[in-house]
Design an enzyme around this catalytic site. Structure first.
Site, PDB file in Angstrom:
ATOM      1  N   GLY A  92      -2.298   2.401  -6.865  1.00  0.00           N
ATOM      2  CA  GLY A  92      -3.120   2.632  -8.054  1.00  0.00           C
ATOM      3  C   GLY A  92      -2.596   3.786  -8.883  1.00  0.00           C
ATOM      4  O   GLY A  92      -2.583   3.728 -10.128  1.00  0.00           O
TER       5      GLY A  92
ATOM      6  N   HIS B 278      -2.854  -4.691 -10.340  1.00  0.00           N
ATOM      7  CA  HIS B 278      -3.759  -3.631 -10.792  1.00  0.00           C
ATOM      8  C   HIS B 278      -4.137  -3.821 -12.254  1.00  0.00           C
ATOM      9  O   HIS B 278      -3.328  -4.283 -13.063  1.00  0.00           O
ATOM     10  CB  HIS B 278      -3.097  -2.260 -10.659  1.00  0.00           C
ATOM     11  CG  HIS B 278      -3.023  -1.755  -9.266  1.00  0.00           C
ATOM     12  ND1 HIS B 278      -3.966  -0.904  -8.724  1.00  0.00           N
ATOM     13  CD2 HIS B 278      -2.108  -1.976  -8.284  1.00  0.00           C
ATOM     14  CE1 HIS B 278      -3.632  -0.631  -7.470  1.00  0.00           C
ATOM     15  NE2 HIS B 278      -2.516  -1.263  -7.178  1.00  0.00           N
TER      16      HIS B 278
ATOM     17  N   CYS C 258      -5.384   6.096  -3.871  1.00  0.00           N
ATOM     18  CA  CYS C 258      -4.660   4.820  -3.809  1.00  0.00           C
ATOM     19  C   CYS C 258      -3.270   5.054  -4.358  1.00  0.00           C
ATOM     20  O   CYS C 258      -3.105   5.354  -5.540  1.00  0.00           O
ATOM     21  CB  CYS C 258      -5.393   3.745  -4.609  1.00  0.00           C
ATOM     22  SG  CYS C 258      -4.528   2.149  -4.635  1.00  0.00           S
TER      23      CYS C 258
ATOM     24  N   CYS D 293       0.860  -1.182   0.000  1.00  0.00           N
ATOM     25  CA  CYS D 293       0.000   0.000   0.000  1.00  0.00           C
ATOM     26  C   CYS D 293       0.893   1.227   0.000  1.00  0.00           C
ATOM     27  O   CYS D 293       1.614   1.479   0.969  1.00  0.00           O
ATOM     28  CB  CYS D 293      -0.928   0.008   1.212  1.00  0.00           C
ATOM     29  SG  CYS D 293      -1.990   1.465   1.292  1.00  0.00           S
TER      30      CYS D 293
ATOM     31  N   GLU E 205     -10.366  -0.570  -4.741  1.00  0.00           N
ATOM     32  CA  GLU E 205      -9.365  -1.439  -4.131  1.00  0.00           C
ATOM     33  C   GLU E 205      -9.987  -2.772  -3.740  1.00  0.00           C
ATOM     34  O   GLU E 205     -11.061  -2.804  -3.134  1.00  0.00           O
ATOM     35  CB  GLU E 205      -8.765  -0.776  -2.885  1.00  0.00           C
ATOM     36  CG  GLU E 205      -7.937   0.464  -3.197  1.00  0.00           C
ATOM     37  CD  GLU E 205      -7.122   0.907  -1.995  1.00  0.00           C
ATOM     38  OE1 GLU E 205      -6.524   0.032  -1.325  1.00  0.00           O
ATOM     39  OE2 GLU E 205      -7.103   2.120  -1.712  1.00  0.00           O
TER      40      GLU E 205
END
Length: 266
Positions: free
Chosen positions: A209, A149, A206, A73, A197
């Protein structure tokens, strides 16, 4: 039993952080869900637990609000670096380095991976683009930046029904470890981005992301590095060249310190 925690957020993507480097903190899926619950717990997108590491200043473990443990993260990493002063953070998604620059925190993520088995996908296929479609969302770029992703380039991110399409894409059998879903609109080397997410739903921002989407834009020659990525919670700057690590820079905010009553959460 009570444990001290820190509530932090990176551009609205919020975390409960427990420092377990001196006293272990055992997390079960049910405990993670209880802490993350916004009505009966503290409330957050992810629970972050800091543990000792022989390879770095500390190890960061991450549980999404659905109780599932995930690899990486970016927003949480910036918060952890600001909170602890760590320069090297070990995670299931790889070794992360970073520095608190004052107004912003910079994090360096490992070079992205694009192989079908790196994502991972359930079967061999192209990842740039991935020959799949869900309603109007089609032919995304698949990339692993420490976690998996998909990046869809669309004319207007505001027109995408991400609350409806996100869960079906996340849980498609093509993705055995589920997947994060990004929709991005490019204008003047700036990406406007929304991210669904896995295990948490759509969040205000994110970090991984943003990294994945910027990488996809640069890889497909839609844009040049460095890029600004604008999300509902704020903006990040992403710098990447093919074959190189990803550099992400943005804010991190400490909100408050509190105590978890673990008996009440059981």
């Amino acid at each position: 039993m009570r444990r001290t925690f820190h509530k932090m957020h990176g551009l609205g993507n919020d975390f409960v952080i427990v420092d377990a480097r001196e006293a272990p903190f055992d997390v079960t899926p049910s405990l993670a869900r209880a802490i993350c619950d916004r009505r009966t717990g503290v409330g957050c997108d992810q629970l972050i637990v800091l543990e000792p590491s022989d390879a770095a200043d500390l190890r960061m473990r991450i549980w999404n609000s659905d109780g599932g443990e995930v690899e990486s993260c970016g927003n949480a990493t910036r918060c952890v670096i600001q909170l602890t002063g760590a320069r090297r953070v070990d995670s299931a998604g790889g070794l992360l380095t970073g520095e608190d620059l004052g107004a912003e925190v910079e994090v360096v993520l490992p070079a992205p991976r694009f192989g079908w088995d790196d994502i991972p996908l359930a079967y061999p296929t192209d990842t740039n683009p991935l020959p799949m479609a869900w309603d109007a969302l089609e032919n995304p770029v698949a990339v692993n930046v420490g976690n998996p992703h998909l990046v869809f380039f669309v004319p207007d991110v505001g027109e995408v029904s991400l609350d409806e399409l996100g869960p079906s894409i996340e849980n498609d059998p093509a993705f055995p470890e589920r997947i994060n879903v990004n929709v991005a609109t490019l204008a003047d080397n700036t990406l406007k981005l929304r991210t669904f997410e896995r295990g948490a739903g759509e969040t205000p921002a994110c970090g991984t992301g943003a990294c994945a989407s910027a990488v996809a834009a640069i890889l497909t020659k839609r844009a040049q590095s460095p890029m600004n990525v604008e999300m509902a919670g704020g903006a990040l700057t992403i710098d990447w060249a093919p074959g190189q690590p990803i550099r992400m820079r943005g804010g991190a905010t400490h909100v408050f310190t509190g105590e978890l009553d673990l008996a009440a959460l059981a």
